[in-house]
Design a protein around this motif. Structure first.
Motif, PDB file in Angstrom:
ATOM      1  N   LEU A  49       0.864  -1.207   0.116  1.00  0.00           N
ATOM      2  CA  LEU A  49      -0.050  -0.203   0.067  1.00  0.00           C
ATOM      3  C   LEU A  49       0.910   1.383   0.043  1.00  0.00           C
ATOM      4  CD1 LEU A  49      -2.595  -1.246   2.478  1.00  0.00           C
ATOM      5  CD2 LEU A  49      -2.682  -1.142  -0.126  1.00  0.00           C
ATOM      6  N   ASP A  50       1.288   1.858  -1.226  1.00  0.00           N
ATOM      7  CA  ASP A  50       2.280   2.658  -1.247  1.00  0.00           C
ATOM      8  C   ASP A  50       1.432   4.052  -1.399  1.00  0.00           C
ATOM      9  OD1 ASP A  50       1.259   2.487  -3.860  1.00  0.00           O
ATOM     10  OD2 ASP A  50       3.053   1.909  -4.650  1.00  0.00           O
ATOM     11  N   ASN A  51       0.059   4.049  -1.105  1.00  0.00           N
ATOM     12  CA  ASN A  51      -0.496   5.399  -1.149  1.00  0.00           C
ATOM     13  C   ASN A  51      -0.834   5.458   0.462  1.00  0.00           C
ATOM     14  OD1 ASN A  51      -2.181   3.035  -0.773  1.00  0.00           O
ATOM     15  ND2 ASN A  51      -4.016   3.702  -1.807  1.00  0.00           N
ATOM     16  N   LEU A  52      -0.092   4.790   1.381  1.00  0.00           N
ATOM     17  CA  LEU A  52      -0.400   4.921   3.046  1.00  0.00           C
ATOM     18  C   LEU A  52       0.946   5.478   3.441  1.00  0.00           C
ATOM     19  CD1 LEU A  52      -1.978   4.149   5.249  1.00  0.00           C
ATOM     20  CD2 LEU A  52      -0.920   2.072   5.408  1.00  0.00           C
ATOM     21  N   VAL A  53       0.611   6.510   4.287  1.00  0.00           N
ATOM     22  CA  VAL A  53       1.681   7.127   5.201  1.00  0.00           C
ATOM     23  C   VAL A  53       1.291   6.953   6.460  1.00  0.00           C
ATOM     24  CG1 VAL A  53       3.384   9.017   5.614  1.00  0.00           C
ATOM     25  CG2 VAL A  53       2.347   8.791   3.189  1.00  0.00           C
ATOM     26  N   ALA A  54       2.246   6.178   7.498  1.00  0.00           N
ATOM     27  CA  ALA A  54       1.838   6.384   8.699  1.00  0.00           C
ATOM     28  C   ALA A  54       2.888   7.250   9.567  1.00  0.00           C
ATOM     29  CB  ALA A  54       1.939   4.926   9.262  1.00  0.00           C
ATOM     30  N   TRP A  55       2.558   7.801  10.531  1.00  0.00           N
ATOM     31  CA  TRP A  55       3.365   8.556  11.144  1.00  0.00           C
ATOM     32  C   TRP A  55       3.289   8.369  12.682  1.00  0.00           C
ATOM     33  CZ3 TRP A  55       2.859  12.589  14.972  1.00  0.00           C
ATOM     34  CH2 TRP A  55       3.820  13.440  15.253  1.00  0.00           C
ATOM     35  N   VAL A  56       4.497   8.025  13.231  1.00  0.00           N
ATOM     36  CA  VAL A  56       4.417   7.635  14.558  1.00  0.00           C
ATOM     37  C   VAL A  56       4.837   8.938  15.570  1.00  0.00           C
ATOM     38  CG1 VAL A  56       5.318   6.092  16.436  1.00  0.00           C
ATOM     39  CG2 VAL A  56       4.652   5.141  14.205  1.00  0.00           C
ATOM     40  N   ASP A  57       4.319   9.077  16.647  1.00  0.00           N
ATOM     41  CA  ASP A  57       4.491  10.290  17.435  1.00  0.00           C
ATOM     42  C   ASP A  57       5.391   9.571  18.585  1.00  0.00           C
ATOM     43  OD1 ASP A  57       4.594  12.424  19.004  1.00  0.00           O
ATOM     44  OD2 ASP A  57       2.530  12.496  19.078  1.00  0.00           O
ATOM     45  N   TYR A  58       6.832   9.490  18.146  1.00  0.00           N
ATOM     46  CA  TYR A  58       7.747   8.716  18.927  1.00  0.00           C
ATOM     47  C   TYR A  58       8.200   9.796  19.961  1.00  0.00           C
ATOM     48  CZ  TYR A  58      11.043   4.926  19.953  1.00  0.00           C
ATOM     49  OH  TYR A  58      11.887   3.948  20.428  1.00  0.00           O
ATOM     50  N   ASN A  59       7.175   9.977  21.199  1.00  0.00           N
ATOM     51  CA  ASN A  59       7.723  10.926  22.183  1.00  0.00           C
ATOM     52  C   ASN A  59       8.226  10.068  23.654  1.00  0.00           C
ATOM     53  OD1 ASN A  59       5.167  10.031  23.756  1.00  0.00           O
ATOM     54  ND2 ASN A  59       4.180  11.584  22.583  1.00  0.00           N
ATOM     55  N   ASN A  60       8.105   8.946  23.362  1.00  0.00           N
ATOM     56  CA  ASN A  60       8.486   7.895  24.386  1.00  0.00           C
ATOM     57  C   ASN A  60       7.996   7.866  25.785  1.00  0.00           C
ATOM     58  OD1 ASN A  60      10.086   5.764  25.361  1.00  0.00           O
ATOM     59  ND2 ASN A  60      11.640   6.849  26.197  1.00  0.00           N
ATOM     60  N   LEU A  61       6.531   8.296  25.717  1.00  0.00           N
ATOM     61  CA  LEU A  61       6.018   8.604  27.116  1.00  0.00           C
ATOM     62  C   LEU A  61       4.442   7.847  27.023  1.00  0.00           C
ATOM     63  CD1 LEU A  61       6.923  12.155  28.480  1.00  0.00           C
ATOM     64  CD2 LEU A  61       7.629  10.017  29.034  1.00  0.00           C
ATOM     65  N   GLN A  62       3.937   7.436  27.811  1.00  0.00           N
ATOM     66  CA  GLN A  62       2.766   6.923  28.092  1.00  0.00           C
ATOM     67  C   GLN A  62       2.273   6.984  29.436  1.00  0.00           C
ATOM     68  OE1 GLN A  62       4.184   2.639  27.355  1.00  0.00           O
ATOM     69  NE2 GLN A  62       1.966   2.279  27.839  1.00  0.00           N
ATOM     70  N   ILE A  63       0.961   6.797  29.747  1.00  0.00           N
ATOM     71  CA  ILE A  63       0.343   7.235  30.913  1.00  0.00           C
ATOM     72  C   ILE A  63       1.198   7.035  32.050  1.00  0.00           C
ATOM     73  CG2 ILE A  63      -1.535   7.128  32.558  1.00  0.00           C
ATOM     74  CD1 ILE A  63      -3.395   6.959  29.950  1.00  0.00           C
ATOM     75  N   ASP A  64       1.630   5.735  32.184  1.00  0.00           N
ATOM     76  CA  ASP A  64       2.221   5.111  33.362  1.00  0.00           C
ATOM     77  C   ASP A  64       3.561   5.380  33.301  1.00  0.00           C
ATOM     78  OD1 ASP A  64       0.018   4.139  34.539  1.00  0.00           O
ATOM     79  OD2 ASP A  64       0.107   2.021  33.972  1.00  0.00           O
ATOM     80  N   GLY A  65       4.313   6.266  32.389  1.00  0.00           N
ATOM     81  CA  GLY A  65       5.675   6.330  32.375  1.00  0.00           C
ATOM     82  C   GLY A  65       6.384   6.441  31.123  1.00  0.00           C
ATOM     83  N   LYS A  66       7.572   6.033  31.105  1.00  0.00           N
ATOM     84  CA  LYS A  66       8.502   6.059  29.921  1.00  0.00           C
ATOM     85  C   LYS A  66       8.164   4.660  29.075  1.00  0.00           C
ATOM     86  CE  LYS A  66      12.387   8.434  30.810  1.00  0.00           C
ATOM     87  NZ  LYS A  66      13.713   8.564  31.398  1.00  0.00           N
ATOM     88  N   VAL A  67       7.653   4.887  27.730  1.00  0.00           N
ATOM     89  CA  VAL A  67       7.503   3.653  26.925  1.00  0.00           C
ATOM     90  C   VAL A  67       8.414   2.374  27.262  1.00  0.00           C
ATOM     91  CG1 VAL A  67       7.087   2.676  24.771  1.00  0.00           C
ATOM     92  CG2 VAL A  67       6.082   5.045  25.187  1.00  0.00           C
ATOM     93  N   GLU A  68       9.677   2.745  27.171  1.00  0.00           N
ATOM     94  CA  GLU A  68      10.717   1.832  27.451  1.00  0.00           C
ATOM     95  C   GLU A  68      10.660   1.142  28.804  1.00  0.00           C
ATOM     96  OE1 GLU A  68      12.501   0.225  24.739  1.00  0.00           O
ATOM     97  OE2 GLU A  68      11.456   1.671  23.616  1.00  0.00           O
ATOM     98  N   ASP A  69      10.003   1.799  29.737  1.00  0.00           N
ATOM     99  CA  ASP A  69      10.124   1.173  30.996  1.00  0.00           C
ATOM    100  C   ASP A  69       8.634   0.307  30.999  1.00  0.00           C
ATOM    101  OD1 ASP A  69      12.362   2.395  31.712  1.00  0.00           O
ATOM    102  OD2 ASP A  69      11.301   4.190  32.936  1.00  0.00           O
ATOM    103  N   VAL A  70       7.762   0.784  30.522  1.00  0.00           N
ATOM    104  CA  VAL A  70       6.328   0.128  30.626  1.00  0.00           C
ATOM    105  C   VAL A  70       6.359  -1.064  29.799  1.00  0.00           C
ATOM    106  CG1 VAL A  70       4.005   0.151  30.251  1.00  0.00           C
ATOM    107  CG2 VAL A  70       5.177   2.199  31.043  1.00  0.00           C
ATOM    108  N   LYS A  71       6.711  -0.932  28.500  1.00  0.00           N
ATOM    109  CA  LYS A  71       7.055  -2.081  27.761  1.00  0.00           C
ATOM    110  C   LYS A  71       7.510  -1.764  26.314  1.00  0.00           C
ATOM    111  CE  LYS A  71       3.619  -5.221  25.758  1.00  0.00           C
ATOM    112  NZ  LYS A  71       2.787  -6.254  26.043  1.00  0.00           N
ATOM    113  N   GLY A  72       8.932  -2.067  26.259  1.00  0.00           N
ATOM    114  CA  GLY A  72       9.632  -1.366  25.322  1.00  0.00           C
ATOM    115  C   GLY A  72       9.313  -1.625  23.905  1.00  0.00           C
ATOM    116  N   ILE A  73       9.653  -0.668  22.949  1.00  0.00           N
ATOM    117  CA  ILE A  73       9.244  -0.835  21.548  1.00  0.00           C
ATOM    118  C   ILE A  73      10.341  -0.661  20.647  1.00  0.00           C
ATOM    119  CG2 ILE A  73       6.847  -0.195  21.812  1.00  0.00           C
ATOM    120  CD1 ILE A  73       7.510   2.572  20.469  1.00  0.00           C
ATOM    121  N   ALA A  74      11.730  -0.214  21.209  1.00  0.00           N
ATOM    122  CA  ALA A  74      12.839  -0.046  20.457  1.00  0.00           C
ATOM    123  C   ALA A  74      13.294  -1.210  20.117  1.00  0.00           C
ATOM    124  CB  ALA A  74      13.829   0.838  21.295  1.00  0.00           C
TER     125      ALA A  74
END
Lengths: 319, 292
Positions: B174-199
């Motif tokens: 699907l080359d007519n699709l662009v996804a944009w991830v807001d990689y601010n590394n924070l979620q409600i309970d804290g840092k994304v990398e501490d809660v459940k890392g995605i890196a």
């Protein structure tokens, strides 16, 4: 004695209908989740490969993708087993389909204990309960192959979310080609005046008809109603049954909690309070076995319906 | 598509719009008394670049069949979308102050049947990319050259349904699709990398056969460059991994998970509006922390 009816697959009737309708309406697309050979949507896939999407074993993705397709004017039919749809994608159905009121059709196959040997994990017994609470959706379980074909036309005509429930096994053909099918309007299969047996799906409706025949021998006149639509429930038909027969038995291959019987009871309670007995799965999981054995094990066959009818009649308020 | 002088995007104008969007976000959240400032502010620069440089759309005709689609999958960040829509002219800017009020068109989480310019109803995470796939497929079936933009949160990537969709986008090319991830590394309970890392994030998307572009999500120039690259990418969907800061532009909100779902009161609003500023590279708060 009721003549032994012809036995046919409702899922084949739906698959053939999709092929038929797909020729007329080019916006119809079909999505499946690696079960096309079982839901028989492979028939559509063969005929219209460009409009068929096997999404793999990913039910949430089936529903989300269908929502997106509907936004471009396509009419997606999403098929997989009822235990997975709505079981694994209820939130997608709620938010992405129903809240947005998108024109997406769901096909929940393998409903009921008659799925048989695969056992509890594959017998959908809670799907109606799960979906009935969501606004905007219509819930159908056409009785047999003849009715399924008519229902497919009605579902296509209806703009908005619909779920079609169907069983795995061949089921008795008990409706006639000339019978009318309208979403939300129940059909009376047999007239009667002492009790009304309200069933869904011809496997259990046939048991209702057998029960009515036995009851007749005992001098009890039983009405049999094909309640093919769980939502919106046909209140008029229920009121008529309550007024004219004064006792109701609901019969379905679903948990008695939250299913079609519950919808009947909810209506009765606020309209014309009437004794109701509920034939269905009594708050337990399914089991492996033959459909026939399971109908006995779970109390769904004619003899249980007869007992329930007598009990409902005995609970009528003395005049 | 908005064009500045000489047919080129006007960076200064986009930056002004990003500021206006931030101001709108703070004012509407203050008026609403609840909502999500952090993840709205982190996406403000992207939304300004999208709506005022990249998108093919017509605010006077929200259902224009040839429009590009914007699907906000992280529905809680709708203040940024509402602001971009109002600033574009889909509805009056003052209406933003009705956010989250009874019978308002601006629901707490976006509802496509209520608000002009809102393409999907969202709020339960993990569904937007799947919907974007469906629309991208449908558009291709119709021979349309419209494109689909899907905005996702980084915490949202913990939802399994996202990865079902990620497989579909690349499987269906699907080359007519662009996804944009807001990689601010924070979620409600804290840092994304501490809660459940995605890196490592970019590597994950690459392994799933996406075209991946990593940028500073607060750089308008880099965002526009990424848009161009996405437009020119054929046979693959494009994922823009945008390094951002939650609360960006408001010093006391930047990088603070507690500002995920808490709104500024009157005094905080005044302070925020007074100090509102976005600079390239590290944020004001980062620089201050480094000095300390």
């Amino acid at each position: 004695m009721i003549a032994v009816p012809e036995m046919k697959l409702t899922r084949e009737a739906l698959a053939d209908s999709l092929v038929r309708l797909g020729k007329i309406n080019k916006n119809i697309v079909v999505l499946d989740a690696d079960l096309a050979k079982s839901t028989l949507t492979n028939k559509f896939a063969k005929e219209y490969p460009d409009r068929f999407f096997d999404m793999g074993i990913a039910e949430q993705d089936v529903i989300a993708t269908a929502a997106g397709l509907a936004l471009t004017g396509k009419i997606p039919f999403c098929a997989t087993y009822g235990v997975f749809l709505p079981g694994r994608c209820w939130d997608q159905i709620r938010v992405s389909i129903c809240y947005a009121n998108l024109n997406v059709k769901l096909i929940a196959a393998h409903g009921g204990v008659s799925v048989g040997a695969d056992g509890a994990t594959h017998q959908a017994l809670e799907d109606i309960a799960m979906l009935r609470a969501i606004p905007n959706i219509v819930l159908l379980m056409p009785a047999d192959a003849i009715e399924m074909a008519k229902a497919a036309d009605a579902v296509l005509k209806h703009v908005g979310p619909v779920c079609i429930r169907m069983g795995r096994e061949k089921v008795p053909v008990i409706t006639k080609p000339e019978d009318k099918f309208e979403i939300g309007i129940a059909n009376v299969l047999l007239e009667g005046s002492d009790v009304t047996l309200i069933g869904q799906g011809s496997l259990i409706l046939y048991e209702c008809l057998l029960a009515a025949e036995e009851l007749k021998k005992k001098g009890i006149s039983a009405r049999v109603v094909n309640m093919h639509t769980s939502k919106p429930i046909d209140g008029k038909c229920i009121d008529k049954a309550a007024l004219e027969t004064g006792a109701i038995v609901t019969a379905e291959e679903h948990q008695v909690i939250g299913g079609m019987g519950s919808a009947v009871a909810e209506h009765c309670a606020k309209s014309i309070p009437t004794p109701i007995e509920f034939i269905g799965v009594q708050d337990r999981f399914g089991e492996s076995g033959t459909p026939k054995e399971l109908f006995e094990e779970f109390g769904l066959s004619a003899k249980f319906i007869i007992r329930a009818a007598e009990k409902a009649i005995s609970r009528k308020r003395k005049k | 598509m908005f064009q500045g002088k000489n047919g080129k995007p006007d960076i200064k104008y986009i930056k002004e719009k990003a500021m206006a969007i931030r101001k709108d976000i703070l004012e509407m959240l203050n008026a609403a008394g609840s909502g999500h400032p952090g993840g709205s502010l982190s996406a403000a620069d992207f939304f300004a670049a999208l709506y005022f440089a990249e998108l093919r759309h017509d605010p006077k005709n929200p259902k224009w069949p040839d429009r590009d689609r914007v699907f906000l999958s992280k529905g809680h960040a709708c203040p940024v979308l509402y602001a971009a829509l109002a600033e574009s002219g889909y509805f009056p800017v003052p209406e933003l102050l009705t956010l989250r009020k009874l019978h308002s068109r601006l629901q707490g989480h976006p509802h496509m049947l209520k608000t002009p310019g809102i393409e999907i109803s969202a709020g339960s995470l993990g569904q937007g990319l799947g919907i974007a796939n469906g629309t991208a497929i449908g558009l291709k079936m119709d021979g349309s050259d419209s494109r689909v933009f899907c905005v996702m949160g980084d915490g949202e990537l913990q939802e399994g349904s996202v990865w079902e969709a990620i497989m579909t986008s690349s499987h269906r090319k699907l080359d007519n699709l662009v996804a944009w991830v807001d990689y601010n590394n924070l979620q409600i309970d804290g840092k994304v990398e501490d809660v459940k890392g995605i890196a490592p994030l970019a590597e994950k998307f690459k392994a799933f056969n996406w075209h991946v572009i990593e940028i500073d999500g607060h750089s308008i120039e880099e965002t526009l460059k990424a848009f161009k690259e996405a437009r020119e990418t054929k046979g693959k969907p494009t994922m823009i991994v945008a390094k951002t800061e939650k609360g960006r532009g408001v010093c006391f909100m930047e990088n603070k998970p507690e500002w995920h779902g808490v709104v500024p009161n009157k005094e905080q609003l005044e302070e925020a509006l007074k100090g509102l500023c976005v600079i390239e590279g590290p944020s004001k708060s980062q620089i201050e922390n480094a000095d300390a």
